[in-house]
Design a protein around this motif. Structure first.
Motif, PDB file in Angstrom:
ATOM      1  N   ALA A   1     -11.022   0.296   4.726  1.00 29.99           N
ATOM      2  CA  ALA A   1      -9.911   0.141   3.958  1.00 29.99           C
ATOM      3  C   ALA A   1      -9.995  -0.888   2.986  1.00 29.99           C
ATOM      4  O   ALA A   1     -10.434  -2.040   3.311  1.00 29.99           O
ATOM      5  CB  ALA A   1      -8.655  -0.137   4.658  1.00 29.99           C
TER       6      ALA A   1
ATOM      7  N   THR B   1      -4.996  -1.137   0.182  1.00 29.62           N
ATOM      8  CA  THR B   1      -4.475  -0.182   1.254  1.00 29.62           C
ATOM      9  C   THR B   1      -3.731  -0.927   2.411  1.00 29.62           C
ATOM     10  O   THR B   1      -2.949  -0.648   3.086  1.00 29.62           O
ATOM     11  CB  THR B   1      -5.403   0.812   1.768  1.00 29.62           C
ATOM     12  N   LYS B   2      -4.665  -1.872   2.658  1.00 32.27           N
ATOM     13  CA  LYS B   2      -4.305  -2.809   4.103  1.00 32.27           C
ATOM     14  C   LYS B   2      -2.787  -3.204   3.652  1.00 32.27           C
ATOM     15  O   LYS B   2      -2.008  -3.353   4.531  1.00 32.27           O
ATOM     16  CB  LYS B   2      -5.199  -3.868   4.374  1.00 32.27           C
TER      17      LYS B   2
ATOM     18  N   ARG C   1      -0.602  -2.209   1.481  1.00 26.90           N
ATOM     19  CA  ARG C   1       0.440  -1.072   1.464  1.00 26.90           C
ATOM     20  C   ARG C   1       1.007  -0.525   2.818  1.00 26.90           C
ATOM     21  O   ARG C   1       1.877  -0.187   2.900  1.00 26.90           O
ATOM     22  CB  ARG C   1       0.051  -0.001   0.504  1.00 26.90           C
ATOM     23  N   HIS C   2      -0.128  -0.329   3.537  1.00 24.85           N
ATOM     24  CA  HIS C   2       0.042   0.623   4.600  1.00 24.85           C
ATOM     25  C   HIS C   2       0.155  -0.212   6.049  1.00 24.85           C
ATOM     26  O   HIS C   2       0.694   0.540   7.102  1.00 24.85           O
ATOM     27  CB  HIS C   2      -0.972   1.495   4.976  1.00 24.85           C
TER      28      HIS C   2
END
Lengths: 280, 407
Positions: free
Chosen positions: B303, B307-308, B310-311
Motif C-alpha cells: 500500500a 492508501t494507508k 485513507r483506509h
C-alpha cells in the motif's frame, strides 16, 4: 543514509520548516517588541520587523524585579497545576463509566455534556462568579480552580471516552475472569493504557488554567499579591498609556512554564501500549 | 460489565460519574437557567437589581440568598421584573424573521440543500449494498448539477440578500456559520499534517519540532497581544504590505482589513494559527492507539502512504477526534476575543448593519455595552443555544460518537 527514504524525509522537513515559520514569526515579533524602546508594539520600518535593532532588556528587568511578576507567576502555577490534577482525577472516572458501562441515561448524559457547551460561555461568567461568591470563594484561588476545572470537564470527558473506546474490551474481560471488579479494571487496566489521552487531558487542563483573564479578573481583582498573571499584566495598563513592551515581555515569559510542562507531557504520546495484551 | 444490576450497579455508576456531574450542574446548567430567567425580564441599565421579595427571584438570584450572608443590592432604580409580553425580548431580536417573506426565504434555503442531503442518503444506501449500482462519482455529480440549477431557479442569491436585510440576527448567525465552516477543515488539515509527520519515531529533532509547533497555543492564552500582532501584519503599513512592496516593484499597499473578504480571511488565519496546535495534540494522542501491525500488514500488500492514510489512519482515529471537532465547532462559533481585537467587528457595511466580521459574540458584546440590555442578551444567548443544540444533536446522529465500547 538510506537514499530511498531521503525524498519523503526532505518533504517532511520542508513542511515542518514552513510550519515553524508560520508558528514562530509572530512570537519573534513579540520578542522584538519586548526589547523596543518607548513601549511601542510596532515599528513601521521594515528591517525593524525582522531583526533586533536597538534591543534592550529593560522591560525584562522591570518585569522581574520591580513588578510582582514572579508572585503572579507563582499564583498562576498553583492554580493551573491544581486544575490539571483535579481535571485528571474527575474526568477519567466519568469517561470510563460512559465508555464501558451500560446504564439508563448513558447516551442522554453524553448528549447533555456536549449540548451544554452550546451555551455561550462568556454570558455564563456573571452567574458563575455569583455562585462562587455565594460559596464563600470570592478572592480565593480555590474558586478559580473549581471554575477552571469545570471549563475543561466536558472536553476532557469526551476525549477520554473516545480514547477508552479504542482500547479493546477483551483486556478487561480477561481481567474479569481473574476476578477484577469495575474499579479494579479501571485503575489497573484502563488507566495505564490510556497514558496518551491522559497526557492530552493534562495539557488541556494546564493550558485552560494558565492564561485565562475574564473570570480571574472578576474573582481575584485585588490585592496585588494574589492576582494571577493575566490580571496583573492587564492591570498595568493605565488610561494614559499601555506598556506594550512590558506586556510583550510578560507574554513571552509566560510561555516558559508552558514549554516545560509540554516537553514533559509529550513523551507520553507514545504508541504500542496495547501490544501483545490479548491475541485476536 | 455484564451480570451486575440493581443497587450495587447504580451506586458504582453514580460514584464514577458524580464529581463531573456536580461540576456540570453547578457551573454549566445553573448559569444557563439563570440566563433563561433573565431573558424573560427587563434587566438593563435602568433596572439593574433583583427584586428579592418575588419568590422566583429569591430562588434563582444568588444575591438574594440569605444563607450566604449576601445582602440584596439596594439602589434607587426599580428592580427588574418579568416583563409583560413574556417573549418581548425574543420578539425584538427575531421579530423580522417570523414575517411571511422571511419564512419563505428560509424555506427556499432549506430546499436548496435538499440535493446534498439526498446525495448523502443515496450514497449510504449504496454503500450498504453488496454491490453498488450507482458509483459515488455519479451521485455527487448529479447533486452538484441539481445544487447549481436550484441556485438559479429558486433565486437563492436574492433570497439570501432579503434575509440578510431583514435584521441583524440572520446575517450575524449566517456569517458565523460560514466562519466555522471555513475554520474547521483548516484546523484538521494543518493539525493532521503536523501530527502525522511528528508521529514518526525516526525523525531527528522530533521533540524540538513538537515543542516549537505548540507555542501558538501557549501564546493564545495571552491572546490580545497575539491578535494585535497579527492585526499589525495586515495593516496598510504592516509587515505583509511592506514585504510585498520590497519584493514587487509596482505593488501598492492594499488595505486588507477594509475589504470584506480579506478581513474575514485574516480572522480565519489567526484563528487557525491559534488553534491548530490543539488539534495537532489531540490527533497525536489518537494516533497512538493504532497498532503498528496494521501498517505492517498494509506494507506487505504494497500500500502507498495515501492508501494507508485513507483506509487505516483516518477511520481508526475517527472516534477519538470527532468530539474535538464537534466541541471545537461550538467554541469557534462563540469566539469573541480574536475577531474583536483584529477588526472590532469588521468593515462597516452600512449604518445599523453588522460588519463583515461581526460574529455572534461580537454582536452580543456590542449590544450589551452600547445599551446594557442584559435581558435582551439573555434572550440572544438562549436562541443561540437552541440553534447550536439542534446542530449538535444532528451532528451526533451523523458521527455516531455516543456509542460506547460495547456497540
Amino acid at each position: 543514509m538510506n537514499t530511498r527514504r531521503l525524498g519523503p524525509l526532505l518533504v517532511q522537513y520542508v513542511i515542518l520548516l514552513i510550519g515553524i515559520l508560520f508558528a514562530l514569526y509572530p512570537l519573534w515579533f513579540i520578542f522584538l517588541a519586548s526589547g523596543r524602546v518607548g513601549n511601542r508594539l510596532y515599528s513601521v520600518n521594515l528591517p525593524g520587523m525582522f531583526v533586533p535593532i536597538d534591543w534592550t532588556a529593560d522591560n525584562y528587568r522591570t518585569m522581574l524585579f520591580e513588578i510582582p511578576f514572579l508572585q503572579w507567576m507563582k499564583n498562576s502555577l498553583i492554580v493551573a497545576g491544581t486544575t490539571t490534577l483535579a481535571c485528571l482525577l474527575i474526568c477519567t472516572s466519568a469517561a470510563f463509566a460512559f465508555s464501558r458501562f451500560r446504564f439508563r441515561g448513558r447516551e442522554a448524559g453524553l448528549i447533555l455534556f456536549l449540548a451544554i457547551q452550546a451555551f455561550p460561555g462568556v454570558l455564563a461568567l456573571v452567574p458563575q462568579a455569583q455562585i462562587l461568591g455565594a460559596l464563600g470563594l470570592y478572592g480565593s484561588r480555590l474558586g478559580l480552580i473549581l471554575a477552571y476545572t469545570s471549563f475543561t470537564l466536558v472536553f476532557c470527558t469526551w476525549n477520554l471516552k473516545g480514547y477508552f473506546d479504542t482500547i479493546p474490551i477483551d483486556l478487561e474481560e480477561a481481567g474479569r475472569i481473574d476476578g477484577c471488579g469495575p474499579v479494579q479494571s479501571f485503575l489497573l487496566i484502563a488507566l495505564p493504557l490510556a497514558r496518551p489521552a491522559l497526557a492530552v487531558t493534562a495539557m488541556f487542563g494546564f493550558f485552560s488554567g494558565w492564561g485565562e483573564y475574564p473570570l480571574a479578573s472578576v474573582l481575584i481583582p485585588a490585592p496585588d499579591a494574589a492576582k494571577t498573571v493575566p490580571v496583573g499584566m492587564y492591570g498595568l495598563a493605565t488610561t494614559q498609556s499601555i506598556p506594550w513592551g512590558l506586556f510583550a515581555a510578560g507574554a513571552l515569559m509566560l510561555l516558559v512554564p508552558l514549554m516545560i510542562v509540554f516537553t514533559y507531557l509529550q513523551q507520553f504520546l507514545e504508541s504500542g501500549l496495547t501490544l501483545g495484551g490479548v491475541k485476536g | 460489565m455484564v451480570g451486575w444490576s440493581g443497587t450495587r450497579k447504580a451506586v458504582t455508576v453514580l460514584a464514577f460519574i458524580l464529581p463531573t456531574l456536580l461540576g456540570v450542574i453547578l457551573f454549566n446548567i445553573y448559569p444557563m437557567l439563570y440566563n433563561v430567567f433573565i431573558s424573560f425580564t427587563n434587566r438593563n441599565q435602568f433596572h439593574p437589581n433583583a427584586d428579592c421579595t418575588d419568590t422566583l427571584s429569591s430562588v434563582i438570584e444568588p444575591t438574594c440568598w440569605a444563607f450566604t450572608g449576601a445582602k440584596p443590592p439596594q439602589g434607587l432604580a426599580d428592580p427588574f421584573r418579568i416583563i409583560s409580553p413574556l417573549l418581548d425580548n425574543y420578539n425584538t431580536l427575531m421579530g423580522n424573521l417570523i414575517k411571511p417573506e422571511s419564512l419563505t426565504s428560509l424555506l427556499i434555503l432549506v430546499v436548496w440543500f435538499v440535493p446534498v442531503i439526498a446525495a448523502l442518503w443515496v450514497d449510504r444506501q449504496q454503500h450498504r449494498k453488496a454491490q453498488r449500482t450507482i458509483p459515488t462519482g455519479a451521485i455527487w455529480l448529479a447533486a452538484l448539477v441539481a445544487f447549481v440549477a436550484l441556485f438559479y431557479l429558486l433565486k437563492v442569491g436574492q433570497n439570501l440578500q432579503q434575509l440578510t436585510d431583514s435584521g441583524a440576527f440572520f446575517a450575524v448567525v449566517f456569517r458565523t456559520a460560514l466562519y466555522v465552516a471555513a475554520c474547521i477543515p483548516l484546523f484538521l488539515l494543518v493539525g493532521l499534517t503536523f501530527a502525522l509527520i511528528l508521529n514518526n519515531e525516526h525523525l531527528p529533532g522530533r521533540t524540538f519540532f513538537r515543542v516549537a509547533l505548540i507555542l501558538p497555543w501557549g501564546v493564545s492564552t495571552s491572546s490580545i497581544i497575539a491578535a494585535l500582532v497579527w492585526q499589525f501584519f495586515f495593516r496598510e503599513q504592516g509587515t505583509i504590505n511592506q514585504v510585498l512592496q520590497a519584493l514587487i516593484i509596482s505593488y501598492k499597499p492594499f488595505a486588507f482589513l477594509n475589504n470584506n473578504f480579506w478581513a474575514f480571511f485574516a480572522v480565519t488565519i489567526v484563528n487557525v494559527w491559534m488553534t491548530y496546535p490543539f488539534f495537532m495534540v489531540v490527533i497525536l494522542g489518537a494516533l497512538q492507539s493504532i497498532p503498528k501491525e496494521q501498517y505492517e500488514a498494509a506494507d506487505v500488500d504494497g500500500a502507498s502512504w495515501l492508501t494507508k492514510l485513507r483506509h487505516i489512519t483516518l477511520p481508526l482515529i475517527r472516534p477519538a477526534i470527532m468530539p474535538a471537532i464537534v466541541l471545537s465547532s461550538i467554541t469557534t462559533f462563540q469566539m469573541f476575543g480574536t475577531a474583536w481585537a483584529i477588526t472590532r467587528g469588521g468593515p462597516i457595511q452600512g449604518a445599523g448593519k453588522p460588519g463583515a466580521t461581526e460574529f455572534v459574540m461580537v454582536y452580543a458584546y456590542k449590544q450589551v455595552f452600547e445599551t446594557r440590555a442584559y435581558g435582551r442578551m439573555g434572550a440572544f444567548a438562549v436562541i443561540i443555544f437552541i440553534l447550536l443544540f439542534v446542530a449538535t444533536l444532528y451532528s451526533l446522529r451523523v458521527t455516531r460518537i455516543t456509542k460506547g465500547a460495547y456497540e
